[in-house]
Design a protein around this motif. Structure first.
Motif, mmCIF file in Angstrom:
data_model
loop_
_atom_site.group_PDB
_atom_site.id
_atom_site.type_symbol
_atom_site.label_atom_id
_atom_site.label_comp_id
_atom_site.label_asym_id
_atom_site.label_seq_id
_atom_site.Cartn_x
_atom_site.Cartn_y
_atom_site.Cartn_z
ATOM 1 N N GLN A 1 -0.402 -6.207 -0.150
ATOM 2 C CA GLN A 1 -1.387 -6.570 -0.869
ATOM 3 C C GLN A 1 -1.290 -7.896 -1.418
ATOM 4 O OE1 GLN A 1 -1.800 -3.183 -3.749
ATOM 5 N NE2 GLN A 1 -2.617 -1.985 -1.899
ATOM 6 N N ALA B 1 0.871 -1.163 0.170
ATOM 7 C CA ALA B 1 0.111 -0.197 0.233
ATOM 8 C C ALA B 1 0.917 1.210 0.252
ATOM 9 C CB ALA B 1 -0.952 -0.031 1.120
ATOM 10 N N ALA C 1 -5.176 -5.459 5.468
ATOM 11 C CA ALA C 1 -4.946 -4.779 4.283
ATOM 12 C C ALA C 1 -5.710 -5.225 2.910
ATOM 13 C CB ALA C 1 -3.511 -4.691 4.089
ATOM 14 N N ASN C 2 -6.414 -6.579 2.985
ATOM 15 C CA ASN C 2 -6.773 -7.023 1.982
ATOM 16 C C ASN C 2 -8.160 -7.510 1.934
ATOM 17 O OD1 ASN C 2 -4.281 -8.122 0.016
ATOM 18 N ND2 ASN C 2 -3.557 -8.113 2.360
ATOM 19 N N ARG D 1 -2.639 -9.875 -3.620
ATOM 20 C CA ARG D 1 -3.008 -10.150 -5.038
ATOM 21 C C ARG D 1 -1.696 -9.768 -5.812
ATOM 22 N NH1 ARG D 1 -8.419 -8.058 -7.877
ATOM 23 N NH2 ARG D 1 -8.908 -9.785 -6.112
ATOM 24 N N SER E 1 0.894 -3.198 5.010
ATOM 25 C CA SER E 1 1.239 -2.950 3.850
ATOM 26 C C SER E 1 1.186 -3.924 2.614
ATOM 27 C CB SER E 1 2.692 -2.479 4.103
ATOM 28 O OG SER E 1 2.653 -1.104 4.996
ATOM 29 N N ARG F 1 7.966 0.463 2.820
ATOM 30 C CA ARG F 1 7.299 -0.310 1.571
ATOM 31 C C ARG F 1 8.047 -1.511 1.158
ATOM 32 N NH1 ARG F 1 5.267 4.486 -1.734
ATOM 33 N NH2 ARG F 1 7.689 5.195 -1.130
ATOM 34 N N SER G 1 -9.658 -2.666 4.016
ATOM 35 C CA SER G 1 -8.567 -1.888 3.189
ATOM 36 C C SER G 1 -8.700 -0.615 2.638
ATOM 37 C CB SER G 1 -8.663 -3.147 1.766
ATOM 38 O OG SER G 1 -9.798 -2.744 1.143
ATOM 39 N N GLU H 1 -5.364 1.894 3.751
ATOM 40 C CA GLU H 1 -4.849 2.647 2.747
ATOM 41 C C GLU H 1 -5.205 4.352 3.003
ATOM 42 O OE1 GLU H 1 -4.465 1.819 -1.212
ATOM 43 O OE2 GLU H 1 -5.200 -0.243 -0.849
#
Length: 355
Positions: free
Chosen positions: A322, A6, A64-65, A324, A320, A168, A70, A74
């Motif tokens: 994601q 993110a 986060a997902n 996928r 942080s 990140r 989510s 973010e």
């Protein structure tokens, strides 16, 4: 936005140096981190085989997902989550030093100590070379090497603080070292019998190969208290390597910055400190523990605070990730992590038979 993570609010990196209004913006994320720590503690208390810090990372990844959370991660929660991931991690590393006494390390004997140090160095160099051979981007090879060879997510947080890696860019190494350490909780006990390891040998193997301290406890306790005691001493000896490895990275960073400045004719460039403050604090806490001047109640309280700080930091880092995008872009990193996990397990197994 970078794939797999993110996008944080850049100003949140300044932490306490932010204007008051932006500091207030950190409060929702800090409150979310505190709530996640409570939930992780409850889950760990209910299912002790699930390490507290591992649960914290998983909760962050879920938040986060999942569709319901989510957007907040973010958005409004982001400044506080970034603060947790950076500042709480460093404070937790300082207190981690209170778990380690040099007297316990010395009790292992020079032969065992040399083998443990050799395992750390060979795993570090092997993983670093694997990461570079697989063309992993940025500091990922260094962070993976640090995490797998020393003490998991805490070591990655310490090294990224020295290399000034954007937080990140730490989430993929942390996610992978957490994944492998969690798998070890199930895989290593299942291999104890087929590999013919007795209780003490199993403790050495776990302590020398599993990444996070909590994961070591969860894995070694399956073979009883004797195995757990050996595993913890060997594991904390690996943790001792955090200070020289991170300090070495700081020295290399200073050398490169100085050479760059000299080449560009810039005499005003700011060099990183020789020893980062949190590493100096970590070493100071080790000395305090070794001297034995702190009463048990203080050590116990400090251990609890350290766990809470690291749990909040790991929740922030997990938030942080994601999933996928991670699965789509990190095949080479996953391969490097699995190979590194196999490398340290094999080296530790060989070390057990040498000891």
């Amino acid at each position: 936005m970078r794939l797999g993570v993110a996008t944080p609010l850049k100003d949140a990196r300044q932490g306490a140096l932010l204007p008051r209004g932006l500091r207030y913006k950190s409060l929702p994320g800090l409150a979310a981190s505190a709530a996640a720590v409570v939930v992780a503690w409850l889950i760990h208390s209910t299912v002790p085989v699930m390490p507290f810090l591992t649960v914290s990372v998983i909760l962050g990844i879920l938040c986060a997902n999942l569709p319901g959370t989510s957007a907040a991660v973010e958005g409004v929660l982001q400044p506080g989550l970034v603060f947790s991931a950076k500042r709480f991690m460093r404070w937790g590393i300082v207190l981690l030093g209170l778990k380690l006494s040099l007297l316990d390390v010395a009790a292992l004997g020079w032969k065992t100590l040399a083998i443990v140090v050799g395992i750390v160095l060979l795993t570090f160099m092997g993983t670093l070379l694997l990461g570079k051979a697989l063309n992993l981007p940025g500091d990922q090879p260094l962070l993976l090497a640090t995490g797998f060879s020393i003490c998991g997510a805490s070591a990655i947080g310490a090294m990224s603080g020295v290399t000034k890696t954007d937080h990140r860019d730490t989430v993929i190494p942390i996610a992978l070292v957490t994944l492998c350490g969690t798998l070890a909780i199930a895989v290593l006990p299942a291999l104890k019998g087929p590999l013919g390891l007795d209780t003490v040998q199993f403790g050495y193997w776990v302590g020398a190969s599993v990444h996070d301290v909590g994961q070591v406890v969860a894995t070694a306790q399956t073979a009883g208290p004797a195995s757990l005691a050996v595993a913890l001493i060997v594991k904390l000896t690996r943790v001792l390597m955090l200070a020289p490895m991170v300090t070495g990275a700081a020295l290399v960073g200073r050398f490169r910055r100085r050479r760059t400045a000299n080449g560009a004719g810039d005499t005003g460039i700011k060099l990183p400190p020789l020893i980062p403050f949190f590493v100096a604090g970590f070493m100071a806490m080790i000395i305090l523990r070794t001297l034995g001047i702190l009463p048990p109640v203080v050590l116990e309280a400090a251990g609890t605070v350290q766990d809470l700080l690291l749990a909040a930091a790991l929740f922030g880092l997990g938030a942080s990730v994601q999933v996928r995008a991670l699965l789509q872009t990190s095949g080479r990193a996953i391969m490097a992590a699995m190979l590194s996990w196999g490398l340290i397990a094999a080296l530790a197994f060989a070390g057990v038979h040498i000891i």
